[in-house]
Design an enzyme around this catalytic site. Structure first.
Site, mmCIF file in Angstrom:
data_model
loop_
_atom_site.group_PDB
_atom_site.id
_atom_site.type_symbol
_atom_site.label_atom_id
_atom_site.label_comp_id
_atom_site.label_asym_id
_atom_site.label_seq_id
_atom_site.Cartn_x
_atom_site.Cartn_y
_atom_site.Cartn_z
ATOM 1 C CG HIS A 179 -0.844 24.861 33.540
ATOM 2 N ND1 HIS A 179 -0.994 23.661 34.191
ATOM 3 C CD2 HIS A 179 0.291 24.741 32.814
ATOM 4 C CE1 HIS A 179 0.017 22.864 33.875
ATOM 5 N NE2 HIS A 179 0.818 23.497 33.041
ATOM 6 C CG HIS A 186 -2.921 19.279 32.102
ATOM 7 N ND1 HIS A 186 -3.606 20.310 32.679
ATOM 8 C CD2 HIS A 186 -1.868 19.023 32.929
ATOM 9 C CE1 HIS A 186 -3.000 20.669 33.804
ATOM 10 N NE2 HIS A 186 -1.948 19.897 33.983
ATOM 11 C CG ASP A 197 -0.182 15.208 37.893
ATOM 12 O OD1 ASP A 197 -0.627 16.242 38.422
ATOM 13 O OD2 ASP A 197 1.004 15.079 37.519
ATOM 14 C CE LYS A 256 -3.261 19.558 37.207
ATOM 15 N NZ LYS A 256 -2.670 18.523 37.998
ATOM 16 C CE LYS A 287 5.083 13.790 36.848
ATOM 17 N NZ LYS A 287 5.045 15.209 36.459
ATOM 18 C CE LYS A 327 1.352 23.947 29.067
ATOM 19 N NZ LYS A 327 2.793 24.094 29.194
ATOM 20 C CD GLU A 338 5.750 16.097 33.030
ATOM 21 O OE1 GLU A 338 5.419 17.284 33.111
ATOM 22 O OE2 GLU A 338 5.425 15.243 33.869
HETATM 23 C C1 BG6 Z 1 0.885 19.791 36.266
HETATM 24 C C2 BG6 Z 1 1.175 18.444 36.865
HETATM 25 O O1 BG6 Z 1 -0.495 20.051 36.261
HETATM 26 O O2 BG6 Z 1 1.365 19.838 34.912
HETATM 27 C C3 BG6 Z 1 2.648 18.118 36.773
HETATM 28 O O3 BG6 Z 1 0.763 18.430 38.219
HETATM 29 C C4 BG6 Z 1 3.151 18.282 35.350
HETATM 30 O O4 BG6 Z 1 2.927 16.801 37.235
HETATM 31 C C5 BG6 Z 1 2.752 19.648 34.814
HETATM 32 O O5 BG6 Z 1 4.567 18.146 35.359
HETATM 33 C C6 BG6 Z 1 3.133 19.816 33.348
HETATM 34 O O6 BG6 Z 1 2.912 21.128 32.952
HETATM 35 P P1 BG6 Z 1 3.808 21.807 31.835
HETATM 36 O O7 BG6 Z 1 3.178 23.149 31.626
HETATM 37 O O8 BG6 Z 1 5.185 21.876 32.390
HETATM 38 O O9 BG6 Z 1 3.728 20.895 30.636
#
Ligand code: BG6
Length: 454
Positions: A163, A225, A220, A133, A311, A167, A201
């Site tokens: 990703h 996700h 993002d 992505k 964030k 998970k 986060e």
């Molecule tokens: C990424 C984003 O795809 O996923 C980030 O670009 C984000 O901004 C991250 O922090 C979160 O992934 P994970 O696996 O840490 O929850």
């Protein structure tokens, strides 16, 4: 195509992603005996093979026998992605490999040039391609990207990495739903009041200001996700076996999401974002977003699905709460409504929050959490799992073109400055305006954190 790839080529070998994720995953794959083919790094860094090996050494923690084996598999091609000579050399390095896997760990603006060159030099034939992505910047550019990829690769050879789909706790959502009888009947409009997904986060943009300016929270993490997670929670069970059947149900769900309009969106920006490197002094890019989604489907009609992500929030955690309707008659104290909770991060938890009678003479109750799945996260990292699947040609955990485009359709009208951006204090839960999206009487549920996050 169900054969294993016989070489792995990764473009962007000198980049950040290779350093943080790809080398450790390659090491893990070699350790598990899954990877035993030439691994060719490509970059324009003025490097030699020894430099690439050095980079691998810095990126992988354990220098064991598997690491030595990985070093033995590595090859390197240095050159510009627009230069034919780079690809002539790549083909030479591929030697007798006839079905390579090409991983484009490079900016999307370079995808077109690379797939064209792969085609020209013959390295695209019977090959697979993995991309990262962002899959486009909006619906139109996503469609354009897919046109470029499809001009060389069929959809069955394209592996789009989200990703989150790799998970363990995300896979656990569909497993828990479809491997149990008692849960599934509850997940519909007759029983569900609303659904909340929080992805919080506790850190900021971590030096990625320039990247974030192009993205913002909607692009993002929501378009990809979180809509993927939502689909796994809300989709119907597949009526056939196999990975395509799962992906078919997912796209059916995604298409039933009503495209978001500005009144269903609240955007926020943490105070201090404008001082980050690479951020425009008057930027209106969001670092927080809350949205209220509706579905046009028999199962979910009328049930609000709320997502918030940001964030610099108080904790780092991702959690889904399915809030059930209250009992139809108020026989006892009303208490809090029942909830089905899936925590993806930091713990892997599936639990039912119910009311139980407090011992004593009065018919009063308290909340009890029935955790029926709680385990430490599997030690397989998402990238390791996904790269292993791509090498085998298993597409189940990859985002398909139709789902990606359907997800863009959901957010397309609310991108950029379609709504105002409200400032919020770092460490808070974002702008108070987000409360207005909630159904009457409801509140945003903070993820339950057991351990210390300080
Ligand atoms: C990424 C984003 O795809 O996923 C980030 O670009 C984000 O901004 C991250 O922090 C979160 O992934 P994970 O696996 O840490 O929850």
């Amino acid at each position: 195509m169900s054969h294993d790839s016989d070489a792995l080529v990764f473009f962007g070998a000198s980049g950040d992603l290779a350093h943080k994720k790809i080398f450790p995953s390659l090491h893990a794959l070699v350790s598990r005996g899954v990877l035993d083919v030439p691994v060719i790094g490509v970059a324009k860094a003025g490097w030699t093979l020894d430099d690439l090996k050095q980079r691998a050494r810095e990126s992988v923690e354990t220098h064991d026998a598997a690491f030595d084996k990985l070093l033995g598999l590595l090859r390197y091609v240095d050159g510009d992605y627009a230069d034919e000579a780079t690809f002539t050399e790549l083909c030479r390095q591929l030697g007798g490999a006839v079905s390579p896997l090409h991983y484009l760990a490079i900016p999307p603006s370079l995808f077109g040039a690379v797939v064209e060159q792969l085609d020209r030099c013959g390295a695209a034939k019977d090959a697979r391609v993995v991309i990262e992505k962002p899959f486009g910047h909006n619906l139109a550019t996503a469609e354009e990207l897919n046109r470029v990829l499809h001009s060389v690769f069929p959809e069955s050879s394209i592996f789009r990495i989200d990703h989150y789909l790799g998970k363990e706790p995300v896979e656990n959502i569909v497993y828990t739903r479809f491997a149990n009888t008692f849960l599934e009947p509850l997940l519909r409009r007759e029983y569900v009041d609303h659904v909340q997904i929080t992805m919080a986060e506790s850190f900021g943009v971590q030096g990625r200001g320039r990247f974030y300016e192009e993205a913002g929270t909607i692009r993002d993490v929501v378009q990809n996700h979180l809509l993927q997670v939502l689909a796994l929670l809300g989709m119907d069970p597949p009526s056939e076996h196999g990975s395509e059947a799962m992906r078919d149900e997912k796209v059916r769900f995604m298409r039933s999401l009503v495209p978001l309009k500005p009144h269903d969106v609240v955007r926020g920006q943490f105070i201090g974002y404008l001082d980050e490197d690479g951020v425009a002094p008057n930027s209106t890019v969001e670092t927080f977003v809350a949205v209220r989604l509706h579905l046009d489907s028999w199962r979910w009609s009328g049930v609000p699905f709320l997502i918030r992500a940001g964030k610099n929030l108080p904790v780092t955690a991702t959690e889904i709460n399915v809030v059930l309707k209250r009992p139809p008659q108020r026989v006892f104290d009303p208490g809090t409504p029942n909830k089905i909770r899936f925590q993806i991060n930091p713990d892997v938890i599936v639990s039912l929050d119910v009311r139980a009678k407090t011992p004593g003479e009065t018919m009063r109750g308290h909340d009890v959490s029935l955790d029926f799945d709680e385990n430490a996260s599997d030690d397989m990292e998402p990238y390791e799992r996904l790269l292993g699947d791509a090498l085998k040609g298993d597409q189940e955990l990859f985002a398909r073109q139709d789902t990606v485009e359907a997800a863009w359709r959901v957010v397309d009208d609310i991108l950029d400055n379609a709504t105002p951006v409200h400032q919020y204090e770092p460490g808070s839960w974002g702008p108070a305006e987000a409360n207005k999206l909630l159904p009457r009487g409801a509140e945003w549920l903070p993820p339950k954190i057991s351990g210390d996050q300080s």
